[in-house]
Design a protein around this motif. Sequence first.
Motif, mmCIF file in Angstrom:
data_model
loop_
_atom_site.group_PDB
_atom_site.id
_atom_site.type_symbol
_atom_site.label_atom_id
_atom_site.label_comp_id
_atom_site.label_asym_id
_atom_site.label_seq_id
_atom_site.Cartn_x
_atom_site.Cartn_y
_atom_site.Cartn_z
ATOM 1 N N TYR A 7 0.803 -1.216 0.000
ATOM 2 C CA TYR A 7 0.000 0.000 0.000
ATOM 3 C C TYR A 7 0.840 1.271 0.000
ATOM 4 O O TYR A 7 2.014 1.286 0.387
ATOM 5 N N VAL A 8 0.187 2.340 -0.465
ATOM 6 C CA VAL A 8 0.698 3.708 -0.341
ATOM 7 C C VAL A 8 -0.432 4.531 0.265
ATOM 8 O O VAL A 8 -1.613 4.206 0.092
ATOM 9 N N ALA A 9 -0.085 5.592 0.981
ATOM 10 C CA ALA A 9 -1.118 6.377 1.668
ATOM 11 C C ALA A 9 -0.670 7.820 1.791
ATOM 12 O O ALA A 9 0.533 8.133 1.791
ATOM 13 N N HIS A 10 -1.671 8.706 1.920
ATOM 14 C CA HIS A 10 -1.381 10.143 2.008
ATOM 15 C C HIS A 10 -2.545 10.837 2.704
ATOM 16 O O HIS A 10 -3.712 10.492 2.487
ATOM 17 N N SER A 11 -2.241 11.818 3.549
ATOM 18 C CA SER A 11 -3.265 12.649 4.174
ATOM 19 C C SER A 11 -2.755 14.077 4.247
ATOM 20 O O SER A 11 -1.594 14.315 4.618
ATOM 21 N N PRO A 251 1.116 2.394 -8.177
ATOM 22 C CA PRO A 251 0.202 2.961 -7.180
ATOM 23 C C PRO A 251 0.617 4.345 -6.689
ATOM 24 O O PRO A 251 -0.242 5.173 -6.384
ATOM 25 N N ALA A 252 1.927 4.605 -6.609
ATOM 26 C CA ALA A 252 2.382 5.920 -6.171
ATOM 27 C C ALA A 252 1.970 6.994 -7.177
ATOM 28 O O ALA A 252 1.588 8.110 -6.808
ATOM 29 N N ILE A 274 -5.834 5.991 0.769
ATOM 30 C CA ILE A 274 -5.030 4.771 0.902
ATOM 31 C C ILE A 274 -5.294 3.915 -0.329
ATOM 32 O O ILE A 274 -6.439 3.633 -0.662
ATOM 33 N N ILE A 275 -4.232 3.515 -1.020
ATOM 34 C CA ILE A 275 -4.317 2.605 -2.160
ATOM 35 C C ILE A 275 -3.573 1.334 -1.783
ATOM 36 O O ILE A 275 -2.403 1.393 -1.356
ATOM 37 N N ALA A 276 -4.215 0.186 -1.930
ATOM 38 C CA ALA A 276 -3.594 -1.089 -1.562
ATOM 39 C C ALA A 276 -3.760 -2.088 -2.701
ATOM 40 O O ALA A 276 -4.872 -2.286 -3.206
ATOM 41 N N ASP A 277 -2.649 -2.719 -3.095
ATOM 42 C CA ASP A 277 -2.669 -3.756 -4.117
ATOM 43 C C ASP A 277 -2.641 -5.126 -3.452
ATOM 44 O O ASP A 277 -1.971 -5.328 -2.424
#
Length: 510
Positions: A7-11, A251-252, A274-277
């Motif tokens: 996963y990649v995530a950002h807030s 994903p990034a 949040i993006i998760a593969d």
Amino acid sequence: MTLRLSYVAHSEVGLVRKNNQDSGYASPTMLVVADGMGGAAAGDLASAVAIAEVQDADAELRAAAHAEQQEATADGAPGADGSGPEAPVEAADEPIEAAEVTLEPPQMLDVLAGIVERANRRIAELVAADPSLEGMGTTVDAMMFDGTDLALAHIGDSRAYLLRDGVLTRLTHDHSWVQSLIDEGRISLEEAAYHPHRSLLLKVLNGQPSNDPDLSTHRMQVGDRLLLCSDGLCGLVEDDVLGSLLAQSDPATALERLVSEAHAEGGIDNITIIIADLLEAGEDDELPDVMVLGAAGTLDIPEVTAVPPRAPLPPDAEDDGASPPTPLAGEGSPASASTPVRPQASPDEREEERRYALQTPPSARRRVLRFALSVVLALLLLGGAAAGALAWGRTQFYVGAAEETIAIYQGLPDSLGPIALNRVYEVQPTRLADLPLLYQDQVRKTIDTRSLADARRTVAELTEVSEECIRQRQERAEQEQPPEPTPSPTPDPTPDDSPSPTAPPEDGSC
């Protein structure tokens, strides 16, 4: 085949807000987004509370897996190379692999429901200790993964999506007033995007009872991609655009383009993604780091005393785990002197409340025009042309309060000294007290309309909102009744204007 999450995530705060009230969490077994609301009433604290409960539950799972590993080692379980006992695990707080989660899908749903219930209880305790927090709440989208199946808990209007074979599917259903109108076929998706009540939530985690989440399970497969996001993204970007941007192979890159698109649409709210593969799991896979996002990574949650129950349970009754209702003013034990109290919010923090306003305030141009018209009307009155000016004023209508009910007024919501420039045209049966508090405030400040027909449409929408709120409060009142009558001390009488246990919160929900 066993799968794992990558996963990649950002807030971020976005382009307009002054602080980030979103929170998020990502680990090899759990993905969560929580969108806090309430503005000055500590929406950031509410979302942080939800994530804190997620962290505790995830840590318990890791500790349980660690204990199982130690037990297997003590029983002489062979190591990975078959040569002897496996080396003891050094730390119980390390993330566990998805394949090591042994819960069945129904058990995972129980874990998620427990997280939501405990977060709701904790919010109620914080509000009871510090009444200035009344009105805070949060959405929750929480996923738990065991290597094959995904369990999902949802409450509010944050969203979860699944991208499979190029097709985007929404896994959640918004708990909003506008979504209910769409479901009934009364408005279209296009109309929903501009509806004045599009931010009215019918269900949110705010310390009130009967806020059970939607629960579902989904079988995952290699190549699936998951998206969790707050409405700082999905509230601004249409699903077809989301799908095309999410389909980027990296994903990034997909994450970066989704954030850019939210900015291009105005960036008017906090943005958490949040993006998760779903990848095939291998023995030598390196686990991704645990990520804590947004307000949850910066706020300290005050310690408070648990809310005392409204009525004791019978000796033979078990605690059903239901959230305690927020006590009436004057009930329960007051907060101790050591209980941290949130400082008075600044004007900037109150910007979040605009999210729940009935409609956007009149533009600067309209305010100037109205002021100019009032001045012109005054001059006309003073110059002897009152008849013509008053005739024009009678073509103007707005919605306001007439004592404790809603009314349609004819004229302008202004006066020239003792001379009112308006009159009550129609008094409606809808009571102000049956609306959410922020809606009551908007009516008292008056709502501009373009015509009499427009004013009547506004009143009709307000009436629908009040009816929905009445229904929800009645459901909460029924759930607040004790399991069976038990003798209890008679509480001190409270004044007639004390808030009832079903009084609407100040966050725009019922």
